[in-house]
Design a protein around this motif. Structure first.
Motif, PDB file in Angstrom:
ATOM      1  N   ASN A  34      21.890  41.153  91.119  1.00 22.31           N
ATOM      2  CA  ASN A  34      21.664  41.400  92.547  1.00 22.31           C
ATOM      3  C   ASN A  34      20.282  42.000  92.808  1.00 22.31           C
ATOM      4  N   THR A  35      19.782  42.760  91.830  1.00 26.39           N
ATOM      5  CA  THR A  35      18.447  43.339  91.990  1.00 26.39           C
ATOM      6  C   THR A  35      17.381  42.246  91.835  1.00 26.39           C
TER       7      THR A  35
ATOM      8  N   SER B  73      31.273  30.621  90.805  1.00 30.44           N
ATOM      9  CA  SER B  73      31.069  31.178  92.132  1.00 30.44           C
ATOM     10  C   SER B  73      32.286  30.887  93.019  1.00 30.44           C
TER      11      SER B  73
ATOM     12  N   ASN C 256      17.549  39.327  92.755  1.00 31.22           N
ATOM     13  CA  ASN C 256      17.489  38.550  94.002  1.00 31.22           C
ATOM     14  C   ASN C 256      17.377  39.427  95.247  1.00 31.22           C
ATOM     15  N   TRP C 257      17.287  40.736  95.052  1.00 31.77           N
ATOM     16  CA  TRP C 257      17.286  41.696  96.169  1.00 31.77           C
ATOM     17  C   TRP C 257      18.358  41.353  97.201  1.00 31.77           C
ATOM     18  N   GLU C 258      19.577  41.213  96.679  1.00 32.76           N
ATOM     19  CA  GLU C 258      20.733  40.930  97.536  1.00 32.76           C
ATOM     20  C   GLU C 258      21.205  42.255  98.133  1.00 32.76           C
TER      21      GLU C 258
ATOM     22  N   TYR D 291      25.009  42.749  98.885  1.00 33.48           N
ATOM     23  CA  TYR D 291      25.833  42.908  97.677  1.00 33.48           C
ATOM     24  C   TYR D 291      25.562  44.263  97.024  1.00 33.48           C
TER      25      TYR D 291
END
Ligand code: SF4
Ligand code: ZN
Length: 325
Positions: free
Chosen positions: A169-170, A131, A172-174, A177
């Motif tokens: 990203n999906t 990260s 975590n529903w970011e 992003y």
């Protein structure tokens, strides 16, 4: 089995998704045409662009550089030396040099340790080395391209990379992003245009291209990659792809097609980081928070408090009374 394109030579690969058997002579021009059509479809690049290709020493970025030069684009390389142990970064640099010589194109080096006083693994990181690494790379790629008059920054993300990012990203529903995930990010508020011309080419297709074109690249994995979530997500996606061929392409392409409907008008406002000027949604950017620049900035602000400044100046150079009021 014969190649479906030249109908002459023996096929070396079966590309199930494209329903194509292809020989080694037809393969490279076929893949290069596909990259060119991605560039056209998403309006990624023009022949007038001065392109900065972020090269890591891996197969995708070195292949991308090769393809862009072969297609007649003006593309130079940027290598960010991360200081990864075991000679990994030094070795990667050697492969970048080899490709640069082969293509007869210049490349630039940014050494993180020289720039920040620490190599990437030396930064303490709650969210893992990858990260921090990603953040530092993105920062230098953008500032280097912007400050050296490149019109665009190209990265070697392939379809598998993009699908893994999309899935992560999906999960975590970011939304922020997800909104920014695209083959093309237009120039905006201090960010140079960013493009991903390999986004519709799979990992396997890129591997075959590197082999056929005899591109020498670092085959060792970065020692930190085993802990990278993206590897795990790619394994999941490969399982799904084996069972349902074409899933990755559909997953990515349909997202790109439909995302504008989902995110219409929800764009986050950006303003320059108060320390380095990088666009951010916050007062200070994530790069400055991670690299300690924010800490230093705060310490210096304390040191620069008006009381202290006045008394310090008073020791050597008395401030006229008027100015102290
Ligand atoms: Fe950086 Fe992680 Fe990639 Fe290694 S695996 S280069 S640490 S992002
Ligand atoms: Zn900053």
């Amino acid at each position: 089995m014969q190649c479906k394109i030249c109908k002459n030579r023996k096929a070396v690969a079966l590309l199930r998704h494209h329903n194509l058997r292809i020989c080694d002579s037809c393969y490279s021009p076929w893949l290069e045409r596909r990259v060119y059509s991605t560039i056209k479809q998403f309006k990624l690049l023009s022949k007038k662009d001065k392109i900065c290709v972020a090269v890591s020493g891996g197969k995708d970025s070195l292949s991308l550089w090769t393809i862009l030069v072969k297609l007649g684009f003006n593309a130079e390389g940027l290598y960010i030396h991360l200081g990864i142990e075991g000679g990994y970064s030094d070795k990667s640099l050697e492969y970048v040099k080899l490709t640069s010589e082969k293509l007869n194109k210049k490349f630039y080096i940014i050494n993180v340790k020289h720039e920040l006083g620490k190599s990437v693994p030396e930064f303490p990181s709650k969210r893992g080395t990858c990260s921090t690494c990603g953040l530092i790379k993105r920062h230098f790629m953008n500032t280097f391209a912007r400050d050296n008059n490149f019109t665009v920054l190209a990265t070697g993300h392939n379809l598998d990379d993009e699908c893994a990012t999309l899935l992560g990203n999906t999960f975590n529903w970011e939304l922020g992003y997800l909104e920014r995930q695209s083959p093309l990010l237009e120039e905006r508020d201090g960010f140079v245009r960013k493009v991903k011309p390999l986004c519709l080419c799979s990992e396997k297709e890129m591997l075959l291209y590197a082999m056929i074109e005899k591109i020498e690249y670092i085959e060792d994995e970065c020692p930190y990659s085993s802990s990278a979530t993206s590897i795990f997500l790619k394994e999941i996606l490969n399982k799904v792809e084996n069972r349902m061929p074409g899933t990755k392409m559909r997953f990515y392409k349909e997202f790109i097609k439909k995302k504008n409907l989902m995110f219409k008008g929800n764009r986050e406002e950006l303003s320059p980081c108060k320390i380095c000027g990088t666009p951010t949604t916050d007062e200070f950017c994530a790069f400055c928070k991670i690299t300690g620049a924010l800490k230093k900035f705060r310490e210096e602000s304390v040191n620069r408090s008006p009381v202290e400044l006045a008394s310090r100046e008073g020791e050597t150079n008395p401030v006229p009374e008027q100015q102290n009021r």
